[in-house]
Design a protein around this motif. Structure first.
Motif, PDB file in Angstrom:
ATOM      1  N   LYS A  42       2.993  -4.852  -6.560  1.00  0.00           N
ATOM      2  CA  LYS A  42       1.647  -5.007  -6.000  1.00  0.00           C
ATOM      3  C   LYS A  42       1.262  -6.438  -5.689  1.00  0.00           C
ATOM      4  O   LYS A  42       0.234  -6.680  -5.080  1.00  0.00           O
ATOM      5  CB  LYS A  42       0.610  -4.446  -6.977  1.00  0.00           C
ATOM      6  CG  LYS A  42       0.748  -2.980  -7.230  1.00  0.00           C
ATOM      7  CD  LYS A  42      -0.300  -2.536  -8.209  1.00  0.00           C
ATOM      8  CE  LYS A  42      -0.157  -1.082  -8.555  1.00  0.00           C
ATOM      9  NZ  LYS A  42      -1.192  -0.661  -9.501  1.00  0.00           N
ATOM     10  N   ARG A  60      -5.807  -2.051 -12.362  1.00  0.00           N
ATOM     11  CA  ARG A  60      -6.251  -1.035 -11.404  1.00  0.00           C
ATOM     12  C   ARG A  60      -6.151  -1.494  -9.961  1.00  0.00           C
ATOM     13  O   ARG A  60      -6.217  -0.681  -9.046  1.00  0.00           O
ATOM     14  CB  ARG A  60      -7.705  -0.643 -11.693  1.00  0.00           C
ATOM     15  CG  ARG A  60      -7.860   0.146 -12.935  1.00  0.00           C
ATOM     16  CD  ARG A  60      -9.284   0.525 -13.218  1.00  0.00           C
ATOM     17  NE  ARG A  60     -10.153   0.475 -12.057  1.00  0.00           N
ATOM     18  CZ  ARG A  60     -11.430   0.748 -12.083  1.00  0.00           C
ATOM     19  NH1 ARG A  60     -12.003   1.088 -13.205  1.00  0.00           N
ATOM     20  NH2 ARG A  60     -12.166   0.684 -10.995  1.00  0.00           N
ATOM     21  N   SER A  61      -6.011  -2.777  -9.744  1.00  0.00           N
ATOM     22  CA  SER A  61      -5.920  -3.297  -8.380  1.00  0.00           C
ATOM     23  C   SER A  61      -4.649  -2.800  -7.707  1.00  0.00           C
ATOM     24  O   SER A  61      -3.577  -2.837  -8.290  1.00  0.00           O
ATOM     25  CB  SER A  61      -5.937  -4.825  -8.380  1.00  0.00           C
ATOM     26  OG  SER A  61      -7.181  -5.298  -8.839  1.00  0.00           O
ATOM     27  N   LYS A  62      -4.783  -2.352  -6.489  1.00  0.00           N
ATOM     28  CA  LYS A  62      -3.643  -1.836  -5.732  1.00  0.00           C
ATOM     29  C   LYS A  62      -2.906  -2.949  -4.999  1.00  0.00           C
ATOM     30  O   LYS A  62      -1.750  -2.811  -4.646  1.00  0.00           O
ATOM     31  CB  LYS A  62      -4.092  -0.775  -4.723  1.00  0.00           C
ATOM     32  CG  LYS A  62      -4.833   0.383  -5.352  1.00  0.00           C
ATOM     33  CD  LYS A  62      -3.984   1.082  -6.377  1.00  0.00           C
ATOM     34  CE  LYS A  62      -4.723   2.264  -6.981  1.00  0.00           C
ATOM     35  NZ  LYS A  62      -4.087   2.780  -8.152  1.00  0.00           N
ATOM     36  N   ASN A  87       1.033   4.178  -5.294  1.00  0.00           N
ATOM     37  CA  ASN A  87       0.110   3.054  -5.348  1.00  0.00           C
ATOM     38  C   ASN A  87      -1.283   3.431  -4.845  1.00  0.00           C
ATOM     39  O   ASN A  87      -2.232   3.418  -5.602  1.00  0.00           O
ATOM     40  CB  ASN A  87       0.661   1.861  -4.564  1.00  0.00           C
ATOM     41  CG  ASN A  87      -0.134   0.600  -4.804  1.00  0.00           C
ATOM     42  OD1 ASN A  87      -0.920   0.523  -5.739  1.00  0.00           O
ATOM     43  ND2 ASN A  87       0.068  -0.384  -3.980  1.00  0.00           N
ATOM     44  N   TYR A  88      -1.432   3.765  -3.576  1.00  0.00           N
ATOM     45  CA  TYR A  88      -2.755   4.026  -3.010  1.00  0.00           C
ATOM     46  C   TYR A  88      -2.771   5.403  -2.386  1.00  0.00           C
ATOM     47  O   TYR A  88      -1.949   5.721  -1.531  1.00  0.00           O
ATOM     48  CB  TYR A  88      -3.105   2.955  -1.971  1.00  0.00           C
ATOM     49  CG  TYR A  88      -4.442   3.177  -1.315  1.00  0.00           C
ATOM     50  CD1 TYR A  88      -5.620   3.040  -2.037  1.00  0.00           C
ATOM     51  CD2 TYR A  88      -4.524   3.544   0.019  1.00  0.00           C
ATOM     52  CE1 TYR A  88      -6.840   3.252  -1.443  1.00  0.00           C
ATOM     53  CE2 TYR A  88      -5.748   3.750   0.619  1.00  0.00           C
ATOM     54  CZ  TYR A  88      -6.904   3.601  -0.116  1.00  0.00           C
ATOM     55  OH  TYR A  88      -8.119   3.817   0.476  1.00  0.00           O
ATOM     56  N   LEU A 108     -10.542   1.233  -2.073  1.00  0.00           N
ATOM     57  CA  LEU A 108      -9.426   0.374  -2.471  1.00  0.00           C
ATOM     58  C   LEU A 108      -9.935  -0.715  -3.403  1.00  0.00           C
ATOM     59  O   LEU A 108     -10.957  -1.340  -3.148  1.00  0.00           O
ATOM     60  CB  LEU A 108      -8.791  -0.253  -1.232  1.00  0.00           C
ATOM     61  CG  LEU A 108      -7.665  -1.252  -1.462  1.00  0.00           C
ATOM     62  CD1 LEU A 108      -6.442  -0.544  -2.016  1.00  0.00           C
ATOM     63  CD2 LEU A 108      -7.324  -1.958  -0.176  1.00  0.00           C
ATOM     64  N   LEU A 166       0.814  -1.222   0.000  1.00  0.00           N
ATOM     65  CA  LEU A 166       0.000   0.000   0.000  1.00  0.00           C
ATOM     66  C   LEU A 166       0.842   1.265   0.000  1.00  0.00           C
ATOM     67  O   LEU A 166       0.438   2.288  -0.554  1.00  0.00           O
ATOM     68  CB  LEU A 166      -0.929   0.016   1.216  1.00  0.00           C
ATOM     69  CG  LEU A 166      -2.181  -0.839   1.122  1.00  0.00           C
ATOM     70  CD1 LEU A 166      -2.982  -0.739   2.410  1.00  0.00           C
ATOM     71  CD2 LEU A 166      -3.034  -0.445  -0.059  1.00  0.00           C
TER      72      LEU A 166
END
Length: 166
Positions: A150, A120-122, A24-25, A30, A19
């Motif tokens: 990731k 798109r997934s973190k 990233n985030y 999320l 994270l």
């Protein structure tokens, strides 16, 4: 299968490192993915995944509202996914239709799928028994620029769990 406190600490630390990778985030809802290697038995999956998701929810406020994508890795040629509520993946009834499929798998093919559909997934959590061709090291170039920092593996082997994040 009860997850040990040491394993849970390693799991949470790996999630936090993912994270906090630069860029990233940044807040908001999320989006994360869980890849289920269908070499795993239903009973193993039914015990492990709900505990991991519950651990995340208890760990941080960030995991209270998550868009969860579940990816089923049957073989190198057959990979599918769907978005499910995180609470649903924690219920035993979610795993009723799950069937084990033992087939030869290539990690590179999984990475190609993830780049196309889960970029798109973190966070990407790979639940596996570790029996596949290739390794994260070999596929590192293929994961650029979206997945290289990731993805983490939770390997289930001989009743033991191991977290691998590189």
């Amino acid at each position: 299968m009860n997850l040990s406190p040491v394993f849970l600490m390693q799991f949470k630390n790996s999630i936090e490192r993912i994270l906090h990778v630069k860029g990233n985030y940044n807040g908001g809802i999320l989006e994360m993915a869980v890849v289920i290697d269908e070499n795993l038995e239903r009973e193993q999956l039914q015990e492990i995944l709900p505990q991991l998701l519950r651990t995340l929810k208890l760990h941080s406020e960030v995991f209270r509202n998550v868009r969860l994508n579940v990816v089923y890795w049957k073989s190198s040629e057959e990979i599918s996914g769907k978005a499910v509520p995180m609470a649903m993946a924690g219920m035993p009834s979610y795993y009723v239709d799950y069937e084990r499929h033992t087939a030869e798998k290539d990690f590179f093919q999984l990475v190609q799928y993830l780049k196309l559909f889960q970029a798109r997934s973190k966070i990407v959590i790979l639940l596996t028994d570790g029996n596949y061709k290739g390794s994260i090291g070999e596929a590192k170039r293929a994961m650029q620029p979206f997945l290289d920092k990731k993805i983490m593996q939770v390997i289930v082997a001989d009743g033991q769990l191991q977290v691998i994040y590189r």
